[in-house]
Design an enzyme around this catalytic site. Structure first.
Site, mmCIF file in Angstrom:
data_model
loop_
_atom_site.group_PDB
_atom_site.id
_atom_site.type_symbol
_atom_site.label_atom_id
_atom_site.label_comp_id
_atom_site.label_asym_id
_atom_site.label_seq_id
_atom_site.Cartn_x
_atom_site.Cartn_y
_atom_site.Cartn_z
ATOM 1 N N LYS A 73 0.840 -1.214 0.000
ATOM 2 C CA LYS A 73 0.000 0.000 0.000
ATOM 3 C C LYS A 73 0.870 1.258 0.000
ATOM 4 O O LYS A 73 2.056 1.197 0.349
ATOM 5 C CB LYS A 73 -0.925 -0.016 1.225
ATOM 6 C CG LYS A 73 -0.210 -0.032 2.561
ATOM 7 C CD LYS A 73 -1.155 -0.484 3.670
ATOM 8 C CE LYS A 73 -0.473 -0.429 5.021
ATOM 9 N NZ LYS A 73 -1.280 -1.105 6.056
ATOM 10 N N ARG A 98 -11.516 -0.805 13.818
ATOM 11 C CA ARG A 98 -11.126 -0.047 12.628
ATOM 12 C C ARG A 98 -11.778 -0.651 11.389
ATOM 13 O O ARG A 98 -12.578 -0.019 10.732
ATOM 14 C CB ARG A 98 -9.596 -0.051 12.527
ATOM 15 C CG ARG A 98 -9.047 0.867 11.499
ATOM 16 C CD ARG A 98 -7.532 0.817 11.448
ATOM 17 N NE ARG A 98 -7.025 -0.436 10.892
ATOM 18 C CZ ARG A 98 -5.757 -0.616 10.503
ATOM 19 N NH1 ARG A 98 -4.870 0.351 10.660
ATOM 20 N NH2 ARG A 98 -5.373 -1.764 9.998
ATOM 21 N N TYR A 143 13.209 31.769 7.837
ATOM 22 C CA TYR A 143 12.030 32.525 8.257
ATOM 23 C C TYR A 143 12.050 32.746 9.770
ATOM 24 O O TYR A 143 12.315 31.828 10.542
ATOM 25 C CB TYR A 143 10.762 31.766 7.873
ATOM 26 C CG TYR A 143 10.479 31.789 6.399
ATOM 27 C CD1 TYR A 143 10.194 32.980 5.731
ATOM 28 C CD2 TYR A 143 10.502 30.611 5.661
ATOM 29 C CE1 TYR A 143 9.933 33.005 4.370
ATOM 30 C CE2 TYR A 143 10.234 30.620 4.292
ATOM 31 C CZ TYR A 143 9.948 31.825 3.660
ATOM 32 O OH TYR A 143 9.696 31.829 2.318
ATOM 33 N N MET A 173 9.647 25.474 2.390
ATOM 34 C CA MET A 173 8.913 24.505 1.590
ATOM 35 C C MET A 173 9.845 23.647 0.729
ATOM 36 O O MET A 173 9.680 22.435 0.605
ATOM 37 C CB MET A 173 7.903 25.237 0.691
ATOM 38 C CG MET A 173 6.986 24.310 -0.068
ATOM 39 S SD MET A 173 5.863 25.189 -1.157
ATOM 40 C CE MET A 173 4.721 25.905 0.009
#
Ligand SMILES: *Cc1c(COP(=O)(O)O)cnc(C)c1O
Length: 374
Positions: A46, A145, A267, A315
């Site tokens: 997955k 779940r 920053y 970022m």
């Protein structure tokens, strides 16, 4: 042997994830040595094989004899189908959303049926096709779940219709605390699973994830479902890691500079050294899945030398401090390791307050995947 696999150009990549397929298949073999003869070892693929790239991971495991594969979503199953031999079994852990049955059937995907409604829908699909369809039936034995509650399982037993349409290839459950071997819930879940499984006759069973394989063999059933351990994550957190590392994450140095006392970094200018300080800017940031929580906290490595992350992460970049020992060796185009021989995946994850699973699954598509097989 090194081979590039994805879309980009390694020489321009901001960061690379080197996947050691040799270590991956060795981990598959290590896990198999833990199993009694006759117990099958699947692989969980997955989330793009935990971020490592299903297109290369799936065939590598199939080549060493793995025939059972688990994904979470139908679309992941369709992709896995393209990467695997036609004889491979592909199971959909999250079950099928209403309306996806025909696509799943056409691609020979096997759903894990988690509710009575899903059993009915799959049974209807089989009736329309006039053939029996395979499925795994999941019981919720305590994790709350996925899967049928014991009450729902008994209701299903009482209704006979689905039986003529669905061939159960397995009944399964999932442990909530398999990474804590002495947790009493493990035995409780096993007991309630066995009580339910018996009602369904002589059907194979599947219970264990990676950590479950390291519990006593009574927790294994007939088909184990490791993901994490294949990819080098420690399945026994209280002990040293028995698995081989598979993933190395390196980031490229874009530029270096020396700043003066009082100058700030990043920053908010949160990092302000009191002496002249040598810095390197790396071409990886939080958009690549590297947690912003590493600002002023994390460490990267260059040839065994720890180098601190200074200031906040951006970022697309982050800044590290360079010690005198490495100052001359690090230049534009050098690579430093976030995960590698000097810092394991699990250690890196702990430094951000998370687990290796989340780190791998979060690594973004800009990180160039490189495959190694030796
Ligand atoms: C993800 C998953 C696994 C694999 O778990 P690991 O801890 O990665 O080995 C097995 N079974 C189910 C139901 C899962 O969701």
């Amino acid at each position: 042997m090194y081979e590039r696999a994805t879309h980009g150009d390694v020489s321009r990549a901001g960061a690379t994830l080197t996947v050691d397929l040799g270590a991956l298949v060795e981990n598959y073999r290590i896990l198999k040595t833990k199993l009694r003869p006759g117990v099958r070892c699947a692989a969980v693929l997955k989330a793009d094989a935990y971020g490592l790239g299903v297109r290369r991971v799936a065939p590598a495991l199939a080549a060493v004899g793995c025939v059972d594969f688990f994904v979470a979503h139908v679309d992941e199953g369709l992709l896995a189908r393209k990467c695997l031999p036609a004889s491979a079994s592909i199971y959909i852990l999250n079950g099928l959303p209403q309306g996806a049955e025909a696509d799943a059937e056409a691609a020979a995907l096997t759903p894990v049926l988690n509710s009575v409604k899903q059993v009915e829908a799959w049974s209807d699909c089989a009736a329309k096709r006039k053939r029996r369809l395979q499925a795994i039936l999941q019981f919720d034995t305590g994790m709350s779940r996925f899967g049928l509650s014991p009450k729902e399982a008994y209701c299903l037993l009482a209704s006979k219709v689905w039986r003529s349409h669905i061939e159960l290839c397995c009944v399964m459950t999932h442990f909530a605390c398999a990474d804590e071997p002495s947790h009493p819930e493990n035995l409780k879940q096993l007991m309630s699973f066995q009580a339910l499984a018996r009602q369904f006759g002589d059907v194979p069973t599947s219970l264990a994830n990676s950590s479950g394989i390291f519990l006593d063999s009574v927790f294994h059933g007939d088909l184990v479902r490791p993901g994490a351990a294949l990819y080098g994550i420690n399945p026994v957190p209280l002990e040293s890691n028995p698995m081989r590392p598979v993933a190395q994450l390196s980031a490229r140095v874009v530029q270096t500079r020396i700043i003066n006392p009082g100058d700030g970094v990043g920053y908010g200018l949160e990092f302000r050294p009191e002496r002249p300080f040598r810095l390197a800017t790396l071409s990886i940031g939080y958009a690549d899945g590297i947690s912003r929580a590493l600002g002023n906290r994390g460490t990267v490595y260059f040839r065994g030398n720890p180098l601190p992350i200074v200031g906040r992460l951006s970022m697309d970049s982050m800044v590290i401090g360079l010690s005198d020992a490495v100052a001359d060796a690090i230049n534009d185009g050098s690579y430093v390791d976030l995960i590698g021989p000097d810092q394991s995946l699990d250690h890196f994850a702990r430094s951000v307050g998370t687990i290796g699973y989340e780190v791998l699954a979060g690594l973004g598509p800009r990180i160039e995947r490189i495959y190694r097989y030796d």
